[in-house]
Design an enzyme around this catalytic site. Structure first.
Site, PDB file in Angstrom:
ATOM      1  N   SER A 104       0.796  -1.226   0.000  1.00 27.88           N
ATOM      2  CA  SER A 104       0.000   0.000   0.000  1.00 27.88           C
ATOM      3  C   SER A 104       0.830   1.278   0.000  1.00 27.88           C
ATOM      4  O   SER A 104       0.315   2.351  -0.308  1.00 27.88           O
ATOM      5  CB  SER A 104      -0.928   0.015   1.229  1.00 27.88           C
ATOM      6  OG  SER A 104      -1.797  -1.082   1.208  1.00 27.88           O
ATOM      7  N   LYS A 106      -8.174   3.257   6.921  1.00 25.97           N
ATOM      8  CA  LYS A 106      -7.172   4.256   6.552  1.00 25.97           C
ATOM      9  C   LYS A 106      -7.783   5.657   6.517  1.00 25.97           C
ATOM     10  O   LYS A 106      -7.167   6.632   6.978  1.00 25.97           O
ATOM     11  CB  LYS A 106      -6.572   3.906   5.192  1.00 25.97           C
ATOM     12  CG  LYS A 106      -5.722   2.645   5.200  1.00 25.97           C
ATOM     13  CD  LYS A 106      -5.245   2.287   3.801  1.00 25.97           C
ATOM     14  CE  LYS A 106      -4.399   1.023   3.813  1.00 25.97           C
ATOM     15  NZ  LYS A 106      -3.949   0.632   2.465  1.00 25.97           N
TER      16      LYS A 106
END
Length: 795
Positions: A683, A726
């Site tokens: 990521s 997130k």
């Protein structure tokens, strides 16, 4: 044999549990290291050996004090090597010897020996020895007639071999007697023939008397057994008479009760046949028999597990929704799945029970959700914890051949439930183990397969059991450790961690009232403010669930309760200041966005087991040879993302306005703070690329911007996971803008409106779009200026 020369030093063979006599031939099996070394020496040089008995039979390496000093000089007649290091020997005793000294113990025992007494020639005995010898023969023949420990053939061989030679006869008879090693040593050390025969006659006479007593005892036991059998026969006759008279004993009443349960429990035909067969065996056994209890326990299990009894489902979808909402906050997808099952069940009555797997971090309410589902449907609830289970028999049960055998946890749970359609939760299915006893996860393949569990086979019951009506609910923290075949049989529903707002609502609606009641507090004693609860959530817990938050609220309630008991008056308002006063210093500090103008730093977003986090990437450069240094306890996948970022920058150096030669003379160091925390995953690809570009072009990345996404060598931005967590972390850290892969836009539907409205999102497909958002027009202007300068230099 008198002319046999005894060496000054001779190898010694320690013997366990037996004694070698002169004239006797004995087969033995050897395997000890020293003995094998001795054999190599003796066989090679055709030497004699000294055979002595050891005092402690369990001693594998006896020292001089552990061996008798009287032994027998012997020669090896035959050596047979077996598999491994084992060797079979046939040895013959020659004459008595005494060990005068042990010279050394390695590589085998060596000793100095001397003859013990003089050899007596055949026919050289006196009249007294002749009389004793005849008495010995008579007693030995009597012993052979009564003893079962000395075979007739062996006894006849001893008598024939010793005819006319009392010396040989006494030694051979001593070797075959079933007496202790100590007694045999006593016979061996008697070198005087007359003394030896006298001692031997006493021992044989004693053995004859013992054998007569043993025979008498066996006869008495046989009489008792016959008496017991007659009593059993008479009891059976008495039962028949009682049956004719309409009378019965306790066993009859017990059997009748079991038969009644078999008739009423509604078991299928195959199970009924097994029960009837066991009943037939049980009726023929006396209650005192050991097998009686085993058969009785088996029948108890057969008649007590629910074969036909089941609860009626409450199919009121509105009622079920209210129960689920009252007991659990959010979890919308799971609740919808339960309500859909109830709706279909209302239309199709024979619908098989679903098999769901709730996967998520600890403390999000997976196990307690099972109780709520049972309450909503009106079913019984049963739970089996599978954490640490390593034995397949824990699932399928043990076979009845084992002492204390029982059914497995599945059948035990069904018995506890008392119905054939409970809500059955298999807790911690990801923590199953396996070892040499079997793989319990493989045993669950049949349990959790709707096409097979209608005939589940337990090793103890040995008859099929229908599990198709059971509502199976499994829980797991991670799916990686669940075998693929087992995961394929379950409908996996992921429960993410709670956001700050969700935790706040859970605390206000559920946890505060629960802990106040648990600690005897009322609204007049304590009040939690919203700011106080937020402080507990942010500063004293770091988790995806609410378990630690519940503990901290309980901690506050305990301290308030103590103050009330100590005489404090008035209501306690638990705000931010009061929380810190009661719980002490802050335990956790939340990361906030770094407001800085320095280049080489970018803010990324990461997913963890306890929720989302922001992640800072720092880069620097130094003179070197193009080496890439990566630190911060990064996993292999994240290191590969960093390499991909560097490769893309090198490939596109010209379009970025970079000097391609600089990569040959510059080392780059990438670091992610919180070096003690492991980090991995793809990521951070776009974040790593942005931080490196920022360093190389000397432009800072906007501090209110965070990003996530995987990068390819072609500059494509690929989708990643954990978007909800997130984005929540970005909002908490003060981020205003978020870059995410275009294919992850659909995941924004899982984010609450309040969080979405507070942030600005930028979906991207290429890394060029990321750089434009991170640096604006400044990057393009620098690149254009660098290109113009290069052209001017070339001109």
């Amino acid at each position: 044999m008198e002319q046999i020369k005894i060496p000054e030093e001779i190898g010694v063979l320690p013997l366990r549990n037996s004694v070698l006599f002169p004239h006797a031939i004995m087969p033995i099996s050897v395997g000890r290291r020293k003995t094998l070394s001795l054999l190599d020496e003796v066989v090679r040089n055709n030497e004699l050996i000294a055979v002595v008995s050891q005092r402690n039979q369990a001693d594998d390496d006896p020292d001089p004090s552990g061996m008798y000093r009287v032994g027998t000089l012997a020669k090896i007649l035959k050596v047979v090597k077996l598999s491994g290091n084992n060797v079979n020997l046939i040895i013959q005793g020659l004459r008595r010897i005494r060990v005068d000294r042990f010279n050394n113990m390695e590589p085998f025992v060596r000793a100095g020996v001397s003859p013990l007494g003089e050899m007596v020639p055949a026919g050289g005995e006196d009249v007294e020895v002749e009389a004793l010898s005849r008495s010995m023969v008579n007693q030995f023949q009597t012993l052979l007639q009564t003893s079962t420990q000395i075979s007739a053939d062996l006894g006849e061989m001893v008598l024939s071999a010793g005819t006319g030679d009392p010396e040989r006869l006494s030694d051979l008879a001593s070797s075959v007697l079933s007496i202790s090693v100590e007694e045999k040593i006593g016979l061996l050390e008697r070198h005087n023939l007359k003394d030896r025969i006298q001692k031997l006659v006493k021992i044989i006479t004693r053995e004859v008397e013992l054998q007569e007593i043993s025979t008498k005892i066996q006869s008495q036991v046989a009489d008792e057994v016959g008496k017991t059998q007659r009593q059993y026969y008479l009891r059976e006759q008495m039962k028949a008479i009682q049956k004719e008279l309409g009378e019965g004993d306790d066993k009859t009443a017990e059997l009748e009760e079991i038969q009644k349960k078999i008739d009423e429990c509604g078991m299928p035909e195959e199970a009924r046949k097994a029960a009837e067969k066991e009943m037939d065996r049980l009726s023929k056994m006396p209650p005192q028999a050991a097998e009686y209890t085993v058969a009785r326990t088996y029948l108890d299990w057969l008649v007590t597990i629910p074969w036909s009894n089941q609860t009626e489902d409450n199919l009121d979808v509105i009622h079920a929704k209210k129960v689920l909402d009252d007991e659990h906050f959010d979890l919308v997808k799971v609740k919808d799945r339960i309500l859909e099952y109830l709706a279909v069940r209302a239309l199709k009555k024979d619908l098989k029970g679903p098999i769901l797997c709730l996967a998520g971090p600890p403390g999000v309410g997976k196990t307690s959700l099972g109780k709520s589902i049972a309450n909503a449907m009106g079913r019984k609830f049963v739970r089996a914890s599978l954490g640490g289970v390593r034995d397949e028999a824990e699932i399928r049960g043990h076979r009845r051949t084992y002492i204390g055998s029982l059914p497995g946890r599945i059948i035990q749970g069904m018995k506890r439930a008392g119905t054939r359609n409970p809500v059955f939760i298999l807790d911690e299915i990801d923590k199953l183990g396996n070892d040499f006893r079997g793989d319990p996860s493989s045993a669950l393949l049949e349990v959790l397969d709707p096409e097979q569990n209608n005939s589940f086979s337990d090793h103890y019951l040995e008859v099929p059991y229908d599990l198709s009506q059971v509502f199976f609910l499994c829980t797991a923290n991670m799916l990686d450790t669940v075998p693929p075949a087992l995961r394929d049989r379950m409908e996996v529903m992921t429960i993410p961690g709670y956001t700050e707002e969700e935790k706040l609502e859970i605390a206000r609606s559920f946890l505060v009232s629960k802990q106040m009641e648990a600690h005897g507090l009322t609204d007049e004693n304590i009040e939690f403010s919203v700011e106080g609860l937020r402080t507990v959530i942010n500063d004293y817990t770091r988790e995806a669930g609410v378990r630690n938050m519940d503990r901290e609220i309980a901690n506050v309630c305990r301290k308030v309760a103590r103050r009330i008991v100590e005489g404090a008056e008035g209501k306690t308002l638990v705000d931010t200041e009061k929380v810190r006063d009661l719980l002490g210093s802050v335990k956790y500090f939340r990361e906030v966005a770094e407001w800085t103008d320095r280049s080489g730093i970018a803010t990324g977003l990461a997913w963890t087991q306890v929720g989302g986090e922001i992640l800072f990437v720092e880069c620097t450069k130094m003179k070197g040879k193009g080496k890439l240094i990566i630190t911060g306890r990064l996993g292999d996948v994240m290191k590969e993302s960093a390499m991909a970022a560097v490769s893309w920058i090198k490939a596109n150096a010209e379009s970025l306005g970079l000097d391609e030669d600089m990569f040959e003379v510059t080392d780059f160091h990438i670091h992610m703070p919180a070096g003690a925390v492991p980090k991995d995953g793809p990521s951070a690809g776009v974040t790593l690329t942005s931080a490196l570009v920022s360093l190389l072009v000397d432009l800072p990345v906007s501090s209110d911007l965070a990003m996530t996404g995987e990068i390819t060598l072609r500059g494509k931005v690929m989708p990643v996971g954990g978007i909800k967590e997130k984005i929540i972390a970005a909002k908490s850290a003060g981020i205003k803008r978020v870059i995410l892969p275009e294919k992850n836009v659909k995941d924004l539907d899982d984010v609450s409106d309040s969080v979405r409205d507070a942030l600005e999102f930028f979906p991207v497909r290429e890394i060029d779009e990321v750089l434009d958002l991170a640096f604006g027009t400044a990057l393009r202007e620098k690149a254009a200026a660098a290109a113009a300068a290069k052209d001017a230099k070339s001109a």
